[in-house]
Write an enzyme that holds these catalytic residues in place. Structure first.
Site, PDB file in Angstrom:
ATOM      1  N   SER A 127     -11.130 -13.312 -12.311  1.00  0.00           N
ATOM      2  CA  SER A 127     -11.902 -12.600 -11.287  1.00  0.00           C
ATOM      3  C   SER A 127     -13.398 -12.706 -11.553  1.00  0.00           C
ATOM      4  O   SER A 127     -13.834 -12.782 -12.707  1.00  0.00           O
ATOM      5  CB  SER A 127     -11.462 -11.133 -11.333  1.00  0.00           C
ATOM      6  OG  SER A 127     -12.439 -10.301 -10.794  1.00  0.00           O
ATOM      7  N   TYR A 152     -10.484  -2.966 -15.201  1.00  0.00           N
ATOM      8  CA  TYR A 152      -9.937  -4.152 -14.531  1.00  0.00           C
ATOM      9  C   TYR A 152     -10.633  -5.414 -15.043  1.00  0.00           C
ATOM     10  O   TYR A 152      -9.989  -6.391 -15.438  1.00  0.00           O
ATOM     11  CB  TYR A 152     -10.101  -4.032 -13.013  1.00  0.00           C
ATOM     12  CG  TYR A 152      -9.771  -5.302 -12.262  1.00  0.00           C
ATOM     13  CD1 TYR A 152      -8.464  -5.773 -12.207  1.00  0.00           C
ATOM     14  CD2 TYR A 152     -10.769  -6.036 -11.613  1.00  0.00           C
ATOM     15  CE1 TYR A 152      -8.153  -6.948 -11.523  1.00  0.00           C
ATOM     16  CE2 TYR A 152     -10.465  -7.206 -10.928  1.00  0.00           C
ATOM     17  CZ  TYR A 152      -9.154  -7.663 -10.888  1.00  0.00           C
ATOM     18  OH  TYR A 152      -8.862  -8.829 -10.225  1.00  0.00           O
TER      19      TYR A 152
HETATM   20  N1  LIG Z   1      -8.043 -10.340  -3.747  1.00  0.00           N
HETATM   21  C1  LIG Z   1      -9.155 -10.524  -4.422  1.00  0.00           C
HETATM   22  O1  LIG Z   1     -10.264 -10.341  -3.904  1.00  0.00           O
HETATM   23  C2  LIG Z   1      -9.105 -10.985  -5.855  1.00  0.00           C
HETATM   24  C3  LIG Z   1     -10.326 -11.274  -6.504  1.00  0.00           C
HETATM   25  C4  LIG Z   1     -10.297 -11.688  -7.817  1.00  0.00           C
HETATM   26  C5  LIG Z   1      -9.101 -11.844  -8.475  1.00  0.00           C
HETATM   27  N2  LIG Z   1      -7.940 -11.549  -7.839  1.00  0.00           N
HETATM   28  C6  LIG Z   1      -6.681 -11.729  -8.582  1.00  0.00           C
HETATM   29  O2  LIG Z   1      -5.803 -12.521  -7.794  1.00  0.00           O
HETATM   30  C7  LIG Z   1      -4.451 -12.127  -8.027  1.00  0.00           C
HETATM   31  C8  LIG Z   1      -3.772 -11.787  -6.707  1.00  0.00           C
HETATM   32  O3  LIG Z   1      -4.491 -10.726  -6.066  1.00  0.00           O
HETATM   33  P1  LIG Z   1      -4.110 -10.176  -4.627  1.00  0.00           P
HETATM   34  O4  LIG Z   1      -5.373  -9.731  -3.989  1.00  0.00           O
HETATM   35  O5  LIG Z   1      -3.215 -11.114  -3.946  1.00  0.00           O
HETATM   36  O6  LIG Z   1      -3.334  -8.838  -5.051  1.00  0.00           O
HETATM   37  P2  LIG Z   1      -1.911  -8.295  -4.628  1.00  0.00           P
HETATM   38  O7  LIG Z   1      -1.823  -6.922  -5.210  1.00  0.00           O
HETATM   39  O8  LIG Z   1      -1.699  -8.455  -3.181  1.00  0.00           O
HETATM   40  O9  LIG Z   1      -0.933  -9.284  -5.392  1.00  0.00           O
HETATM   41  C9  LIG Z   1      -0.521  -9.090  -6.724  1.00  0.00           C
HETATM   42  C10 LIG Z   1       0.993  -9.044  -6.739  1.00  0.00           C
HETATM   43  O10 LIG Z   1       1.401  -8.867  -8.100  1.00  0.00           O
HETATM   44  C11 LIG Z   1       2.537  -8.025  -8.085  1.00  0.00           C
HETATM   45  N3  LIG Z   1       2.679  -7.387  -9.386  1.00  0.00           N
HETATM   46  C12 LIG Z   1       1.942  -6.388  -9.915  1.00  0.00           C
HETATM   47  N4  LIG Z   1       2.422  -6.043 -11.117  1.00  0.00           N
HETATM   48  C13 LIG Z   1       3.493  -6.847 -11.358  1.00  0.00           C
HETATM   49  C14 LIG Z   1       4.436  -6.947 -12.416  1.00  0.00           C
HETATM   50  N5  LIG Z   1       4.362  -6.141 -13.491  1.00  0.00           N
HETATM   51  N6  LIG Z   1       5.405  -7.873 -12.332  1.00  0.00           N
HETATM   52  C15 LIG Z   1       5.510  -8.687 -11.244  1.00  0.00           C
HETATM   53  N7  LIG Z   1       4.651  -8.621 -10.203  1.00  0.00           N
HETATM   54  C16 LIG Z   1       3.653  -7.707 -10.260  1.00  0.00           C
HETATM   55  C17 LIG Z   1       2.286  -7.030  -6.985  1.00  0.00           C
HETATM   56  O11 LIG Z   1       3.484  -6.428  -6.498  1.00  0.00           O
HETATM   57  C18 LIG Z   1       1.570  -7.861  -5.940  1.00  0.00           C
HETATM   58  O12 LIG Z   1       2.453  -8.324  -4.931  1.00  0.00           O
HETATM   59  C19 LIG Z   1      -4.526 -10.957  -9.015  1.00  0.00           C
HETATM   60  O13 LIG Z   1      -4.347 -11.479 -10.309  1.00  0.00           O
HETATM   61  C20 LIG Z   1      -5.938 -10.440  -8.832  1.00  0.00           C
HETATM   62  O14 LIG Z   1      -6.394  -9.775  -9.998  1.00  0.00           O
HETATM   63  C21 LIG Z   1      -7.900 -11.136  -6.542  1.00  0.00           C
END
Ligand SMILES: NC(=O)c1ccc[n+]([C@@H]2O[C@H](COP(=O)([O-])OP(=O)(O)OC[C@H]3O[C@@H](n4cnc5c(N)ncnc54)[C@H](O)[C@@H]3O)[C@@H](O)[C@H]2O)c1
Length: 319
Positions: A127, A152
């Site tokens: 991130s 985070y």
């Molecule tokens: N959306 C953003 O702006 C953004 C920015 C930077 C980084 N990220 C990273 O990208 C990735 C995806 O983010 P997103 O926005 O799609 O979030 P999201 O919450 O929609 O997706 C993450 C998924 O991981 C699953 N999850 C959580 N804990 C879990 C576990 N213990 N076992 C199995 N599954 C689990 C959740 O149910 C969820 O569906 C994450 O790693 C997030 O930190 C996202």
């Protein structure tokens, strides 16, 4: 290629699975439907993939080591895209230990799983928050990242460091992908664009934390996905870090104007104190991704918000 996508039912994960399926890869998605937001939303995210013959899905917690190992031994992924995490800065202030557990220990489990299953490549979601409240912009992959300002951010940086260790000791090919504020259809409901759209459409007040001058490098989800797909298919080895962002930051107050325009209503704005854990700005330098991955973000904030609002109307989230 056989690709395992953790967090496959989430916002970015479901888009990624669809894109990989379109390109004829064989996908195993896994997700535990973490209750951070509604399970029904994640089931809807998965609907398109579930119809595809090259897709299988497992409801599984990445902290459940035995089940994870069993699945990987059977599916034998050639590459794992690790997106499962507790995402979001503000909730991490309330649940720091859970964030550490899922984001750091969970990432270690994924690396260990790869060793067990003979998979040598992991692309792991990191991130922009790892850059902390840095004042030098744009953020470059070579910048120091030792001043995270939220649990985070610290968990994501710790996961990156752990991934490097697995590369160093076990020779895993690892890429840490630093995503910059991703948005688009299926965006997590608590994120700014989703929340502001709902509030503006229903003529409820929108709270801006700080004076509206903070900025984010909002990146449309299809651009992020194109960067990840490119890396999956290029099979670049070694240890790598890539920023995936739009590289054109937008001020919070300007974001509200864009949403107002697309929704067709004026926002009722109120201001709140800047919150601990939030940073003033994010801005990605993407030269490395351009060069190695042919990564060229295409969707402007106006186009992207327009597509988001159209989708929100289509699913009935706003009228
Ligand atoms: N959306 C953003 O702006 C953004 C920015 C930077 C980084 N990220 C990273 O990208 C990735 C995806 O983010 P997103 O926005 O799609 O979030 P999201 O919450 O929609 O997706 C993450 C998924 O991981 C699953 N999850 C959580 N804990 C879990 C576990 N213990 N076992 C199995 N599954 C689990 C959740 O149910 C969820 O569906 C994450 O790693 C997030 O930190 C996202």
């Amino acid at each position: 290629m056989r690709v395992m996508v953790t967090g496959g039912a989430g916002f970015i994960g479901s888009h990624l699975c669809e894109a990989l399926l379109e390109r004829e890869h064989e996908i195993c998605g896994l997700d535990n439907f973490d209750p951070y937001y509604d399970r029904g939303i994640k089931e809807r995210n998965l609907a398109g993939c579930r119809e595809h013959r090259n897709f299988e899905f497992q409801e599984l917690d990445i902290l459940d080591w035995e089940s994870l190992k069993k699945l990987a031994r059977r599916f034998r992924p050639e590459v794992v895209v690790h997106l499962a995490a507790l995402a979001g800065v503000q909730p991490s202030l309330d649940r720091p230990k859970k964030y550490e557990e899922v984001n750091v220990r969970g990432t270690m489990n994924i690396m260990e799983m790869c060793l067990e299953a003979g998979c040598s490549r992991v692309l792991s979601a990191s991130s922009s928050s790892v850059y902390g409240d840095a004042s030098r912009v744009p953020f470059d992959e070579a910048d120091p990242c030792d001043r995270p300002v939220s649990p985070y951010a610290a968990s994501k940086r710790s996961a990156e460091l752990m991934a490097h260790t697995y590369h160093h000791i076990h020779g895993l090919d690892v890429a840490n992908l630093r995503f910059f504020t991703v948005y688009g259809p299926r965006q997590r409901p608590e994120m700014a664009i989703a929340k502001f759209t709902r509030l503006i459409a229903s003529e409820r007040p929108v709270t801006l934390y700080g004076d509206g001058s903070s900025s984010r490098d909002y990146t449309f989800v299809s651009d992020i996905v194109s960067g990840v797909v490119s890396l999956v298919e290029r099979r670049l080895g070694g240890y790598r870090i890539y920023n995936l962002g739009d590289s054109s930051p937008v001020r919070l107050s300007d974001l509200v104007t864009v949403i107002e325009h697309e929704v067709g209503r004026k926002a009722r704005i109120q201001y709140g104190e800047a919150r601990p854990g939030d940073v003033r700005r994010t801005w990605a330098a993407v030269d490395r991704a351009k060069q190695d991955l042919d990564y060229h973000p295409k969707v402007s904030i106006e186009q992207g918000v327009g597509r988001y609002v159209a989708w929100a109307k289509k699913i009935g989230a706003i009228s």
